[in-house]
Design a protein around this motif. Sequence first.
Motif, PDB file in Angstrom:
ATOM      1  N   ASN A  38       0.834  -1.206   0.000  1.00  0.00           N
ATOM      2  CA  ASN A  38       0.000   0.000   0.000  1.00  0.00           C
ATOM      3  C   ASN A  38       0.870   1.259   0.000  1.00  0.00           C
ATOM      4  OD1 ASN A  38      -2.071   1.821   0.291  1.00  0.00           O
ATOM      5  ND2 ASN A  38      -2.642   1.191   2.335  1.00  0.00           N
ATOM      6  N   SER A  39       1.852   1.318   0.893  1.00  0.00           N
ATOM      7  CA  SER A  39       2.726   2.489   0.990  1.00  0.00           C
ATOM      8  C   SER A  39       3.545   2.680  -0.283  1.00  0.00           C
ATOM      9  CB  SER A  39       3.672   2.347   2.176  1.00  0.00           C
ATOM     10  OG  SER A  39       2.960   2.287   3.366  1.00  0.00           O
ATOM     11  N   SER A  40       4.024   1.592  -0.845  1.00  0.00           N
ATOM     12  CA  SER A  40       4.816   1.676  -2.076  1.00  0.00           C
ATOM     13  C   SER A  40       3.984   2.211  -3.230  1.00  0.00           C
ATOM     14  CB  SER A  40       5.391   0.313  -2.443  1.00  0.00           C
ATOM     15  OG  SER A  40       6.243  -0.143  -1.435  1.00  0.00           O
ATOM     16  N   MET A  41       2.748   1.749  -3.309  1.00  0.00           N
ATOM     17  CA  MET A  41       1.868   2.230  -4.371  1.00  0.00           C
ATOM     18  C   MET A  41       1.597   3.729  -4.219  1.00  0.00           C
ATOM     19  SD  MET A  41       0.943  -0.202  -6.512  1.00  0.00           S
ATOM     20  CE  MET A  41      -0.595   0.351  -7.202  1.00  0.00           C
ATOM     21  N   LEU A  85      -5.523  -1.122   6.610  1.00  0.00           N
ATOM     22  CA  LEU A  85      -5.802  -0.493   5.321  1.00  0.00           C
ATOM     23  C   LEU A  85      -7.129   0.259   5.301  1.00  0.00           C
ATOM     24  CD1 LEU A  85      -4.770  -3.444   2.965  1.00  0.00           C
ATOM     25  CD2 LEU A  85      -3.385  -1.492   3.664  1.00  0.00           C
ATOM     26  N   VAL A  86      -7.969   0.026   6.300  1.00  0.00           N
ATOM     27  CA  VAL A  86      -9.297   0.647   6.344  1.00  0.00           C
ATOM     28  C   VAL A  86      -9.150   2.159   6.528  1.00  0.00           C
ATOM     29  CG1 VAL A  86     -11.456   0.767   7.653  1.00  0.00           C
ATOM     30  CG2 VAL A  86     -10.384  -1.440   7.217  1.00  0.00           C
ATOM     31  N   PRO A  87      -9.868   2.941   5.709  1.00  0.00           N
ATOM     32  CA  PRO A  87      -9.710   4.406   5.758  1.00  0.00           C
ATOM     33  C   PRO A  87     -10.510   5.056   6.884  1.00  0.00           C
ATOM     34  CG  PRO A  87     -11.274   3.817   4.065  1.00  0.00           C
ATOM     35  CD  PRO A  87     -10.745   2.519   4.625  1.00  0.00           C
ATOM     36  N   GLY A  88     -10.229   4.693   8.106  1.00  0.00           N
ATOM     37  CA  GLY A  88     -10.974   5.214   9.243  1.00  0.00           C
ATOM     38  C   GLY A  88     -10.799   6.703   9.454  1.00  0.00           C
ATOM     39  N   SER A  89      -9.571   7.197   9.322  1.00  0.00           N
ATOM     40  CA  SER A  89      -9.345   8.631   9.536  1.00  0.00           C
ATOM     41  C   SER A  89      -9.999   9.458   8.430  1.00  0.00           C
ATOM     42  CB  SER A  89      -7.849   8.928   9.613  1.00  0.00           C
ATOM     43  OG  SER A  89      -7.218   8.636   8.390  1.00  0.00           O
ATOM     44  N   VAL A  90     -10.054   8.912   7.235  1.00  0.00           N
ATOM     45  CA  VAL A  90     -10.701   9.624   6.127  1.00  0.00           C
ATOM     46  C   VAL A  90     -12.208   9.712   6.379  1.00  0.00           C
ATOM     47  CG1 VAL A  90     -11.099   9.626   3.628  1.00  0.00           C
ATOM     48  CG2 VAL A  90      -8.901   8.874   4.537  1.00  0.00           C
ATOM     49  N   THR A 116     -12.278   3.658  -1.371  1.00  0.00           N
ATOM     50  CA  THR A 116     -11.151   2.920  -0.792  1.00  0.00           C
ATOM     51  C   THR A 116     -11.633   1.605  -0.197  1.00  0.00           C
ATOM     52  OG1 THR A 116      -9.997   4.983  -0.336  1.00  0.00           O
ATOM     53  CG2 THR A 116      -9.241   3.045   0.844  1.00  0.00           C
ATOM     54  N   ALA A 117     -12.785   1.637   0.470  1.00  0.00           N
ATOM     55  CA  ALA A 117     -13.364   0.403   1.015  1.00  0.00           C
ATOM     56  C   ALA A 117     -13.727  -0.567  -0.114  1.00  0.00           C
ATOM     57  CB  ALA A 117     -14.586   0.727   1.863  1.00  0.00           C
ATOM     58  N   VAL A 118     -14.221  -0.041  -1.218  1.00  0.00           N
ATOM     59  CA  VAL A 118     -14.527  -0.890  -2.374  1.00  0.00           C
ATOM     60  C   VAL A 118     -13.235  -1.494  -2.934  1.00  0.00           C
ATOM     61  CG1 VAL A 118     -15.353  -0.846  -4.774  1.00  0.00           C
ATOM     62  CG2 VAL A 118     -16.691   0.251  -2.978  1.00  0.00           C
ATOM     63  N   GLY A 119     -12.164  -0.710  -2.959  1.00  0.00           N
ATOM     64  CA  GLY A 119     -10.866  -1.228  -3.418  1.00  0.00           C
ATOM     65  C   GLY A 119     -10.380  -2.366  -2.535  1.00  0.00           C
ATOM     66  N   ILE A 120     -10.550  -2.223  -1.223  1.00  0.00           N
ATOM     67  CA  ILE A 120     -10.147  -3.286  -0.295  1.00  0.00           C
ATOM     68  C   ILE A 120     -10.966  -4.545  -0.545  1.00  0.00           C
ATOM     69  CG2 ILE A 120     -10.153  -3.968   2.140  1.00  0.00           C
ATOM     70  CD1 ILE A 120      -9.508  -1.019   2.799  1.00  0.00           C
TER      71      ILE A 120
END
Length: 157
Positions: A38-41, A85-90, A116-120
């Motif tokens: 994830n970070s690399s992407m 990976l869950v976008p909780g802060s977003v 982002t949740a759909v991507g996960i």
Amino acid sequence: MKYLLIFVASLSIGVLLNMPRKSLLLASLIAVAGFMVNSSMLRIGAQPQEAAFAGSFAVAILAELLARKMKVPSPVLSIPGIIPLVPGSVAYRATTFLVDGKEISGAETAIGAALTAVGIASGLLLASAISRRVIKPLLARFAKSKILPGEIPSTTD
């Protein structure tokens, strides 16, 4: 340091979920691998949704492969890897925008979190489908013929 924190966080999640002790370390390492992807992407310029897809795909494919070896269900290994990976802060930021009366910013941010949740979810589903349709039949075929992947069978005439 960030990867160490991801390791500890996913280990804690595993303990909280009463995961089998034998799989805690491996699940935490899978979580770190997924977060590294994830970070690399993100570092190479991918959108957060694409990075989440790649990270969750890496987590799920590793979990599917190693679950067979560990003789545990694959969600045991993948769930602690997906949580970071869950976008909780977003999603929290979207909520604060909406509460503050900034509807446009709130809607934009909420849509980004949902995508982002759909991507996960898509990464998890694709890895599961590949595992069931491609990897599992290949492993079964190799097990039946008693030839290991990468091994050259001997020919006897």
